[in-house]
Motif scaffolding. Structure first.
Motif, short mmCIF file in Angstrom:
data_model
loop_
_atom_site.label_atom_id
_atom_site.label_comp_id
_atom_site.label_asym_id
_atom_site.label_seq_id
_atom_site.Cartn_x
_atom_site.Cartn_y
_atom_site.Cartn_z
N VAL A 177 6.98 -4.77 -17.39
CA VAL A 177 7.89 -4.98 -17.45
C VAL A 177 7.25 -4.78 -15.54
O VAL A 177 6.62 -5.45 -14.63
N ASN A 178 7.84 -6.66 -15.01
CA ASN A 178 8.32 -6.78 -13.90
C ASN A 178 9.18 -6.32 -12.80
O ASN A 178 11.06 -6.13 -13.30
N ILE A 179 8.80 -5.18 -12.20
CA ILE A 179 9.60 -4.18 -11.13
C ILE A 179 10.66 -5.18 -10.06
O ILE A 179 10.94 -4.23 -9.73
N ALA A 180 10.21 -6.45 -10.03
CA ALA A 180 10.87 -7.00 -9.13
C ALA A 180 11.89 -7.53 -9.02
O ALA A 180 12.97 -7.63 -8.51
N GLU A 216 2.12 -6.40 -8.56
CA GLU A 216 3.39 -6.17 -9.55
C GLU A 216 3.64 -5.45 -8.71
O GLU A 216 4.92 -5.75 -8.07
N ILE A 217 3.51 -4.26 -8.31
CA ILE A 217 4.04 -2.84 -7.18
C ILE A 217 3.69 -3.58 -6.39
O ILE A 217 4.95 -3.26 -5.03
N ALA A 218 3.20 -4.21 -5.59
CA ALA A 218 2.93 -4.68 -4.59
C ALA A 218 3.67 -5.45 -3.98
O ALA A 218 4.31 -5.81 -3.12
N GLU A 219 4.09 -6.56 -5.14
CA GLU A 219 5.38 -7.45 -5.17
C GLU A 219 6.59 -6.61 -4.20
O GLU A 219 7.18 -7.36 -3.62
N TYR A 220 7.39 -5.46 -5.66
CA TYR A 220 7.59 -4.98 -5.45
C TYR A 220 7.53 -3.75 -4.16
O TYR A 220 9.18 -4.63 -3.87
N LEU A 221 7.10 -3.80 -3.53
CA LEU A 221 7.38 -2.88 -2.67
C LEU A 221 7.14 -3.61 -1.35
O LEU A 221 8.10 -3.69 -0.43
N GLU A 222 6.52 -5.32 -1.57
CA GLU A 222 6.71 -5.45 -0.16
C GLU A 222 8.23 -5.96 -0.12
O GLU A 222 8.54 -6.32 1.20
N ARG A 223 9.22 -6.66 -0.95
CA ARG A 223 9.89 -7.31 -0.90
C ARG A 223 11.21 -6.48 -0.15
O ARG A 223 12.42 -6.64 0.34
N HIS A 224 11.17 -5.16 -1.28
CA HIS A 224 11.93 -4.10 -0.23
C HIS A 224 11.57 -3.84 1.40
O HIS A 224 12.34 -3.44 1.58
N ALA A 225 10.26 -3.69 1.38
CA ALA A 225 9.83 -3.17 3.35
C ALA A 225 10.18 -4.55 4.11
O ALA A 225 11.21 -4.24 4.77
N ARG A 226 10.98 -5.78 2.67
CA ARG A 226 10.82 -7.02 4.29
C ARG A 226 12.64 -6.71 3.97
O ARG A 226 13.23 -7.29 4.99
N TRP A 227 13.30 -6.19 2.58
CA TRP A 227 14.83 -6.27 3.04
C TRP A 227 15.46 -4.95 4.27
O TRP A 227 16.48 -5.02 4.53
N CYS A 228 14.34 -3.90 3.83
CA CYS A 228 14.93 -3.29 5.27
C CYS A 228 14.66 -3.77 6.44
O CYS A 228 15.38 -2.65 7.64
N GLU A 288 2.98 6.38 -6.25
CA GLU A 288 4.40 6.60 -7.11
C GLU A 288 5.53 6.95 -6.52
O GLU A 288 6.75 6.82 -6.49
N ARG A 289 5.44 7.67 -5.77
CA ARG A 289 6.22 7.93 -4.70
C ARG A 289 6.66 7.53 -4.14
O ARG A 289 8.16 7.61 -2.80
N MET A 290 6.40 5.94 -3.30
CA MET A 290 6.12 5.40 -2.51
C MET A 290 7.23 4.50 -2.87
O MET A 290 8.79 4.18 -2.57
N VAL A 291 6.52 4.26 -4.26
CA VAL A 291 7.64 3.43 -5.46
C VAL A 291 9.14 3.60 -5.25
O VAL A 291 9.90 3.14 -5.10
N ILE A 348 -4.50 -9.59 -4.15
CA ILE A 348 -3.02 -9.26 -3.98
C ILE A 348 -3.15 -9.13 -2.50
O ILE A 348 -1.53 -9.07 -1.74
N ILE A 349 -3.83 -8.41 -2.00
CA ILE A 349 -2.88 -7.75 -0.61
C ILE A 349 -2.74 -9.27 0.41
O ILE A 349 -1.33 -10.00 1.31
N ARG A 350 -3.64 -10.85 0.10
CA ARG A 350 -3.04 -11.65 0.83
C ARG A 350 -1.47 -12.13 0.96
O ARG A 350 -0.98 -12.86 1.11
N ASP A 351 -1.37 -11.79 -1.13
CA ASP A 351 -0.32 -12.90 -1.39
C ASP A 351 0.61 -11.54 -1.38
O ASP A 351 2.16 -12.51 -1.43
N THR A 352 0.38 -10.52 -1.03
CA THR A 352 1.97 -9.66 -0.66
C THR A 352 2.11 -9.08 0.93
O THR A 352 2.80 -9.88 1.08
N TRP A 353 1.33 -7.87 1.33
CA TRP A 353 2.17 -7.38 2.00
C TRP A 353 1.32 -7.76 3.29
O TRP A 353 1.25 -7.76 4.72
N GLY A 354 -0.43 -8.58 3.18
CA GLY A 354 -1.14 -8.36 3.99
C GLY A 354 -0.77 -9.87 5.01
O GLY A 354 -1.38 -10.11 6.14
#
Length: 403
Positions: free
Chosen positions: A27-30, A350-362, A323-326, A120-126
């Motif tokens: 599932v695309n969690i983003a 996929e999880i890194a993309e999802y978490l990065e989006r939330h981190a940026r929003w916050c 999973e707790r961080m998610v 993954i790191i380059r494309d998301t949170w890094g």
């Protein structure tokens, strides 16, 4: 590499509560909603969240910091000593920190064959999009005896310009060399950076939250003084930790290697923040101290103790369960207080993309959490009530027990 868990995320919109199962491979969690709020307090939430979320979705760029050049002319200096290795060479080195102002340089310990994790790191949170701030990403590695691996690493370096390599063998028992190498490299080739963030390639870091917390650290008298004196390290502290004497244990250390019963307080290697001056002092101290292959305990414990300074504790923002961080990132919003984390294990794109989006929003909307508002233990009664209620609700609805 840590095994991937199945994530169960409760998602809630303003019009109704739904619970969905999110499998990292299916599932695309983003696309999931980012609300996990019990009905009893949902009325406290403003109705602008979805509109603001669109801003993040379309926030493709940011205003960079100063682009004034800061060129390191000699990327292959002679006579450098790494711990007890003299005249250390850099088979791969790049002038990654080539501008005058850098807010954060992130140093990632990586294995040569971990191309997927680096991607993954380059494309998301890094590479965060922090308005007005230059950041840099660096992957550190040693050498390999396999020519095909080295050739692929060199091709990757030529493509992304974010890999640095020193000529010690890349192995588990050489992690102390890699650790000190990172300190030496940043003090030599990224000395203008405000902060160094160290981590491993199977982690997710909220660099937006880390940057925000760093602003408070440089504005606090005690930590500012430590920062200026080269005595600054901000991390989750492990203490007391017994020295393992069982020869069958992977962390076995003999009495000959290290005397005593316990290690001094030290940082988990998953995440810590320091600065170039402190990094340089640690790299120099490593040349004067008895070597120990357990890198975190040696570099951030024994060497820090030898230099006579103490850590600033980050434990309230660190969690060992991805999973707790998610779950907790999904619940963040500007209206209701809930604790948040800046670091947790993860190796899933996929999880890194999802978490990065939330981190940026916050970061953009200053979520009401222990990152952006009130530290744990300093909350009002209402903030504490909301935090505890959300935690029970989230964990119960997703099959976990509250701690």
């Amino acid at each position: 590499m840590r095994s991937e868990a199945k994530y169960i995320v409760g998602a809630c919109t303003l019009t109704g509560l739904i619970t969905i199962l999110v499998y990292s491979s299916e599932v695309n969690i983003a696309d999931a909603s980012n609300r996990i709020i019990p009905e009893s307090i949902k009325s406290s939430v403003s109705d602008t969240k979805s509109q603001l979320w669109d801003i993040v979705s379309n926030f493709g760029g940011s205003t960079p910091g100063s682009s004034k050049p800061y060129i390191h002319q000699n990327l292959h200096p002679s006579n450098l000593t790494l711990v007890n290795l003299t005249n250390i060479k850099f088979p791969i080195n790049r002038d990654i920190c080539n501008v005058s102002e850098i807010g954060i340089v992130t140093i990632v310990h990586t294995a040569i064959d971990h191309q997927n994790l680096r991607s993954i790191i380059r494309d998301t949170w890094g590479n965060p999009k922090i308005p007005g701030v230059n950041t840099r990403l660096v992957f550190l590695t040693g050498t390999t005896e396999h020519d095909d691996q080295q050739a692929r690493l060199l091709d990757e370096s030529n493509t992304y310009h974010d890999i640095v390599q020193a000529d010690f063998h890349d192995s588990y028992h050489n992690l102390s060399y890699k650790n000190v190498f990172g300190k030496m490299w940043t003090s030599q080739f990224c000395e203008q950076a405000e902060f160094i963030v160290k981590t491993d390639d199977d982690m997710f870091l909220d660099l937006y939250g880390i940057y925000h917390l760093s602003r408070g650290l440089v504005n606090t008298t005690t930590t500012k003084q430590a920062y200026d004196n080269g005595e600054f390290i901000f991390c989750p502290i492990f203490h007391p930790m017994a020295i393992i004497r069982d020869p069958l244990n992977k962390w076995y250390v003999s009495e000959e290697e290290l005397e005593g019963k316990d290690y001094p307080p030290y940082c988990t290697g998953w995440i810590y923040v320091t600065n170039p001056k402190t990094a340089g002092r640690l790299a120099e101290q490593a040349t004067k101290s008895k070597f120990l292959w357990v890198d975190d305990a040696w570099v951030t414990g024994i060497l820090v103790k030898a230099l006579g300074f103490k850590h600033t504790n980050m434990m309230e923002w660190f969690v060992m369960q991805g999973e707790r961080m998610v779950l907790f990132k999904s619940a963040q919003n500007p209206d209701i207080y809930h604790r948040d984390y800046i670091a947790a294990p993860n190796g899933n794109r996929e999880i890194a993309e999802y978490l990065e989006r939330h981190a940026r929003w916050c970061y953009i909307n200053q979520c009401d959490s222990n990152i952006y508002k009130t530290k744990l233990g300093q909350q009002t009664k209402k903030e504490k009530y909301n935090d505890e209620l959300l935690e029970r609700f989230i964990l119960h609805n997703n099959g976990y027990n509250s701690p």
